[in-house]
Design an enzyme around this catalytic site. Structure first.
Site, PDB file in Angstrom:
ATOM      1  N   ALA A  37     -14.937   7.957  37.734  1.00  0.00           N
ATOM      2  CA  ALA A  37     -13.369   8.060  38.042  1.00  0.00           C
ATOM      3  C   ALA A  37     -13.105   7.042  39.490  1.00  0.00           C
ATOM      4  CB  ALA A  37     -12.910   9.260  38.469  1.00  0.00           C
ATOM      5  N   TYR A  90     -20.734  12.582  49.341  1.00  0.00           N
ATOM      6  CA  TYR A  90     -20.076  13.152  49.882  1.00  0.00           C
ATOM      7  C   TYR A  90     -20.590  15.083  50.522  1.00  0.00           C
ATOM      8  CZ  TYR A  90     -17.781  14.738  46.238  1.00  0.00           C
ATOM      9  OH  TYR A  90     -17.399  15.082  44.742  1.00  0.00           O
ATOM     10  N   HIS A  96     -23.231  14.374  44.783  1.00  0.00           N
ATOM     11  CA  HIS A  96     -22.521  13.734  45.353  1.00  0.00           C
ATOM     12  C   HIS A  96     -22.617  13.446  47.052  1.00  0.00           C
ATOM     13  CE1 HIS A  96     -19.876  13.931  42.320  1.00  0.00           C
ATOM     14  NE2 HIS A  96     -19.128  12.183  41.861  1.00  0.00           N
ATOM     15  N   HIS A 126      -7.461  16.122  43.776  1.00  0.00           N
ATOM     16  CA  HIS A 126      -8.687  15.550  42.872  1.00  0.00           C
ATOM     17  C   HIS A 126      -7.737  16.347  41.486  1.00  0.00           C
ATOM     18  CE1 HIS A 126     -12.108  15.719  41.310  1.00  0.00           C
ATOM     19  NE2 HIS A 126     -12.886  16.765  41.484  1.00  0.00           N
TER      20      HIS A 126
HETATM   21  N1  HPA Z   1     -10.247   7.143  45.957  1.00  0.00           N
HETATM   22  C1  HPA Z   1     -11.401   7.315  46.116  1.00  0.00           C
HETATM   23  N2  HPA Z   1     -12.209   8.002  45.294  1.00  0.00           N
HETATM   24  C2  HPA Z   1     -11.668   7.990  43.797  1.00  0.00           C
HETATM   25  C3  HPA Z   1     -10.604   7.477  43.802  1.00  0.00           C
HETATM   26  C4  HPA Z   1      -9.732   7.779  44.842  1.00  0.00           C
HETATM   27  O1  HPA Z   1      -8.340   6.461  45.298  1.00  0.00           O
HETATM   28  N3  HPA Z   1      -9.720   8.913  42.477  1.00  0.00           N
HETATM   29  C5  HPA Z   1     -10.589   8.336  42.018  1.00  0.00           C
HETATM   30  N4  HPA Z   1     -12.030   9.075  42.565  1.00  0.00           N
END
Ligand code: HPA
Length: 269
Positions: free
Chosen positions: A111, A83, A81, A242
């Site tokens: 997700a 991030y 990722h 998470h």
């Molecule tokens: N924001 C960003 N990324 C995500 C989220 C969210 O609410 N839910 C799962 N991944």
């Protein structure tokens, strides 16, 4: 072609055989899909020099190839990722390797948080388009005019129609909408979510967009499915975490995996 990509594509060809038309990149919550792939063989990312080294924390880093029904498919379990490093090019070598191997379609899963009050946790959304509000690109530093990649119809309209039909045929509800990519790793503020909704986003997440850019630039088609794991920040009195994301994803994964399997078998790439 970069030597690492050439070596990696050669290894996939040697150990897994000819490329399937479809490769599925598994995001958070979608890991059980790998078990649907029958009769396959696996290669670890660690054996593929163009693939990323994954951080610790649940991601296994495997390419698995086999069949779902009679449809050949490869799955990639494990994604780097943006991030983690601040760079959007973590999956550049991996996706270019898939293209060099001969894969035609990158089918991504992720997700995401829902910005639509009607689209509840556990629901699935086909991505129709994206917002790269991060404004980072995995193509920074690419030479030549080929870098100016067209991004209209990035999520293949004909394949989206086939995916909608496959979900409808099994009675699985499938939303469709715009996915906004945020860098993370922190979740959004309620003000950011209001901004994204005003921009037209229906879902928000921390992945997928860089990989879509890489795949389109590499000449592949792209399709992407988001699993809603939570209502986005400020929409409900809920603290985002998470752990919560993963718990919702686990609860929703059975239908998600069944829908994805039906979609993979229905696509005419
Ligand atoms: N924001 C960003 N990324 C995500 C989220 C969210 O609410 N839910 C799962 N991944």
């Amino acid at each position: 072609m970069n030597e690492d990509i050439q070596i990696s594509a050669g290894t996939l060809q040697h150990r897994l055989g000819p490329a399937p038309a479809v490769a599925v990149l598994l995001g958070s919550g979608w890991a059980p899909f790998a078990a649907q792939v029958q009769g396959g063989a696996e290669v670890a990312y660690a054996d593929l020099p163009a693939f990323p080294a994954l951080g610790v924390g649940g991601h296994q880093g495997l390419v698995r190839a086999g069949h779902i029904g009679s449809t050949p498919v490869a799955v990639l379990a494990g994604r780097k990722h943006a991030y983690e490093t601040g760079n959007a090019d973590g999956m550049l070598g991996a996706i270019r390797t898939l293209a060099a191997w001969g894969v035609k379609l990158l089918l991504q899963t992720n997700a995401a948080g829902s910005l639509d009050a009607a689209m509840r946790p556990g629901e699935l959304m086909l991505i129709s388009d994206h917002l790269n509000i991060v404004q980072r690109s995995p193509l920074i530093g690419e030479p030549g005019d080929h870098r100016f990649q067209d991004m209209s119809s990035a999520y293949d309209p004909a394949l989206r129609a086939q995916a909608r039909a496959a979900a409808a045929a099994m009675g699985s509800s499938l939303y469709e909408g715009i996915y906004a990519w945020v860098l993370g790793p922190q979740f959004e503020t309620p003000a950011e979510i209001r901004m994204l909704r005003a921009f037209g986003a229906r879902a928000v997440g921390m992945s997928t967009v860089p990989e879509t850019i890489i795949a389109r630039h590499a000449g592949m088609k792209v399709l992407a499915l988001s699993m809603m794991t939570n209502m986005a920040a400020g929409m409900e009195n809920e603290v985002l975490s998470h752990a919560h994301t993963l718990a919702t994803a686990n609860a929703a994964s059975e239908r998600a995996v069944a829908t994805l399997a039906a979609v993979v078998q229905a696509l005419e790439v």
